[in-house]
Design an enzyme around this catalytic site. Sequence first.
Site, PDB file in Angstrom:
ATOM      1  N   CYS A  63      -6.607 -44.850  27.030  1.00  0.00           N
ATOM      2  CA  CYS A  63      -7.206 -45.619  28.110  1.00  0.00           C
ATOM      3  C   CYS A  63      -7.996 -44.643  28.961  1.00  0.00           C
ATOM      4  CB  CYS A  63      -6.137 -46.324  28.951  1.00  0.00           C
ATOM      5  SG  CYS A  63      -6.832 -47.266  30.328  1.00  0.00           S
ATOM      6  N   GLU A  70     -12.991 -49.777  25.387  1.00  0.00           N
ATOM      7  CA  GLU A  70     -12.800 -48.812  24.312  1.00  0.00           C
ATOM      8  C   GLU A  70     -14.069 -48.782  23.473  1.00  0.00           C
ATOM      9  OE1 GLU A  70     -11.667 -45.902  23.398  1.00  0.00           O
ATOM     10  OE2 GLU A  70      -9.668 -46.670  23.868  1.00  0.00           O
TER      11      GLU A  70
END
Length: 271
Positions: free
Chosen positions: A2, A114
Amino acid sequence: MCGRYASSRRPEDLAGIFEVEKWEPEETLEPDYNVAPTKEVYAVLDRPVKDAEDPRPVRQLRRLKWGLVPSWAKTPEGGARMINARAETVHEKPAYRRAFAARRCIVPADGYYEWVTGKEERDLEAEGKKKRPRKQPYFVLPADGSVFAMAGLYEFWRDKTLPDDHPQAWWVTCSVITTEAETTPLAVAPAEGPFSLAEIHPRMPLMLTQDRWDAWLDPSRTDPEDLRSLLEPPPAGLMRAYPVSTAVSNVRNNGPELLKELEGPEEGTLF
């Protein structure tokens, strides 16, 4: 992993969702659609209120800096590299194990970004046969639109170069725990893929479903083996993902337009 996420909910809304008892209006953050490491972020935690007569833990919404600085660190410079802690080793790594046992938090988000590169392109890049390709970002979020509650840790660090009464004498920092990405199908996937989170990236933030919030935040639970049971990934099929503009790749860009769903990957990027 993350490395970037979005957080646009108002503090009063987060307080209601997480049954927060204490938050300070002066700690309000503006909606942030491109949260990057070292920024200040919201975190939910259970902790006694300083100087209060009642010693019981109180659920609080606090502003923390993203990038954990261990209490024993000589300087805070390594915080930017410690934005994530791996679920598989968090109980044993020196930088995280004390916080895992005693200082756990929830980092609320709308979802996380992402970036993905096609396999053939990655292979060429690894062989040095092609310049680094432009990666396509995806936004990953709960399919039902609920809050994305990321398991986190927090820590206190004292800047010994400053006097006790200096407002920046104490740093409160946090890290997000990650786990292996799901290989099962997404609840809602783009028409042309990726069809699972693992096809985007091998890691994902550990999302805590609501039934685990109280146990995760409970400071009376300190046994590492007991706590490891809370590191199980959430049930499969709760997430969706969709392509967004490569504008999010620049941390200077920030606005709700970054969350706009694209019909497919941008030209010049690959899945």
